[in-house]
Write a protein that holds these residues in place. Structure first.
Motif, PDB file in Angstrom:
ATOM      1  N   ARG A  37       0.722  -1.236   0.181  1.00 45.31           N
ATOM      2  CA  ARG A  37       0.128  -0.365  -0.106  1.00 45.31           C
ATOM      3  C   ARG A  37       1.010   1.316  -0.308  1.00 45.31           C
ATOM      4  O   ARG A  37       1.890   0.963   0.361  1.00 45.31           O
ATOM      5  CB  ARG A  37      -0.449   0.337   1.194  1.00 45.31           C
ATOM      6  N   PRO A  38       0.417   2.538  -0.778  1.00 50.36           N
ATOM      7  CA  PRO A  38       1.290   3.406  -0.576  1.00 50.36           C
ATOM      8  C   PRO A  38       1.055   4.310   0.732  1.00 50.36           C
ATOM      9  O   PRO A  38       0.316   3.672   1.093  1.00 50.36           O
ATOM     10  CB  PRO A  38       0.173   4.431  -1.956  1.00 50.36           C
ATOM     11  N   LYS A  39       2.058   5.076   1.061  1.00 46.60           N
ATOM     12  CA  LYS A  39       1.756   5.586   2.512  1.00 46.60           C
ATOM     13  C   LYS A  39       0.656   6.664   2.386  1.00 46.60           C
ATOM     14  O   LYS A  39       0.460   7.053   1.342  1.00 46.60           O
ATOM     15  CB  LYS A  39       2.930   6.182   2.187  1.00 46.60           C
ATOM     16  N   SER A  40       0.126   6.668   3.674  1.00 48.59           N
ATOM     17  CA  SER A  40      -0.597   7.870   4.146  1.00 48.59           C
ATOM     18  C   SER A  40      -0.766   9.284   3.777  1.00 48.59           C
ATOM     19  O   SER A  40       0.489  10.304   4.161  1.00 48.59           O
ATOM     20  CB  SER A  40      -1.693   7.765   5.309  1.00 48.59           C
ATOM     21  N   PHE A  41      -1.320   9.768   2.961  1.00 36.99           N
ATOM     22  CA  PHE A  41      -0.992  11.603   3.101  1.00 36.99           C
ATOM     23  C   PHE A  41      -1.355  12.250   4.074  1.00 36.99           C
ATOM     24  O   PHE A  41      -2.021  13.561   4.679  1.00 36.99           O
ATOM     25  CB  PHE A  41      -1.959  11.612   1.414  1.00 36.99           C
ATOM     26  N   THR A  42      -2.431  10.956   5.022  1.00 36.89           N
ATOM     27  CA  THR A  42      -3.558  11.773   6.226  1.00 36.89           C
ATOM     28  C   THR A  42      -2.277  12.315   6.693  1.00 36.89           C
ATOM     29  O   THR A  42      -2.592  14.094   7.387  1.00 36.89           O
ATOM     30  CB  THR A  42      -4.197  10.999   6.865  1.00 36.89           C
ATOM     31  N   PRO A  43      -0.951  12.212   7.560  1.00 36.07           N
ATOM     32  CA  PRO A  43      -0.491  13.129   8.052  1.00 36.07           C
ATOM     33  C   PRO A  43      -0.504  14.310   6.984  1.00 36.07           C
ATOM     34  O   PRO A  43       0.149  15.860   7.888  1.00 36.07           O
ATOM     35  CB  PRO A  43       1.023  12.309   8.638  1.00 36.07           C
ATOM     36  N   VAL A  44      -0.129  14.497   6.080  1.00 34.69           N
ATOM     37  CA  VAL A  44       0.494  15.811   5.062  1.00 34.69           C
ATOM     38  C   VAL A  44      -0.855  16.807   5.550  1.00 34.69           C
ATOM     39  O   VAL A  44      -0.299  18.177   4.953  1.00 34.69           O
ATOM     40  CB  VAL A  44       0.864  15.393   3.838  1.00 34.69           C
ATOM     41  N   VAL A  45      -1.600  15.841   5.263  1.00 39.19           N
ATOM     42  CA  VAL A  45      -3.454  17.119   4.671  1.00 39.19           C
ATOM     43  C   VAL A  45      -3.337  17.731   6.088  1.00 39.19           C
ATOM     44  O   VAL A  45      -3.599  18.701   6.341  1.00 39.19           O
ATOM     45  CB  VAL A  45      -4.205  16.163   4.139  1.00 39.19           C
TER      46      VAL A  45
END
Length: 109
Positions: A37-45
């Motif tokens: 799975r690709p790394k999550s964008f949640t922390p960046v967002v």
């Protein structure tokens, strides 16, 4: 075969096993990696949203302090628009009114 030779051959065998399993491990992970799975964008967002709202709150506080300071010096008057702090170039004015202290005098040629 003496004791030193046995220890030496044992260490070489362990080192060879280590190198072999290491290469197998890398080969396996290189084959599996495209399917992870690709790394999550949640922390960046989350960081971007927090930064945006921090800027909005900062701008609101700055404008309110500007208005209060103007009202102390000129009670009962309409507060003129606040010129942008970090933009020295031309700026759009709402309702077509430019504050008197921001108007430039025409150049005489």
């Amino acid at each position: 075969m003496g004791k030193i030779e046995k220890v030496s051959s044992y260490l070489w065998r362990k080192y060879a096993d280590y190198l072999w399993t290491k290469s197998e491990r890398f080969l396996l992970w290189n084959m599996v990696e495209p399917y992870t799975r690709p790394k999550s964008f949640t922390p960046v967002v989350t960081i971007y949203v927090a930064a945006f709202y921090t800027g909005v709150i900062g701008a609101a506080i700055t404008e309110q302090l500007y208005k209060e300071k103007y009202w102390e010096d000129h009670p009962g008057e309409v507060v003129p628009l606040m010129k942008p702090k970090f933009y020295p170039g031309p700026w759009k004015v709402a309702m077509g009114e430019v504050p008197a202290h921001h108007k430039e005098e025409p150049h005489k040629t």
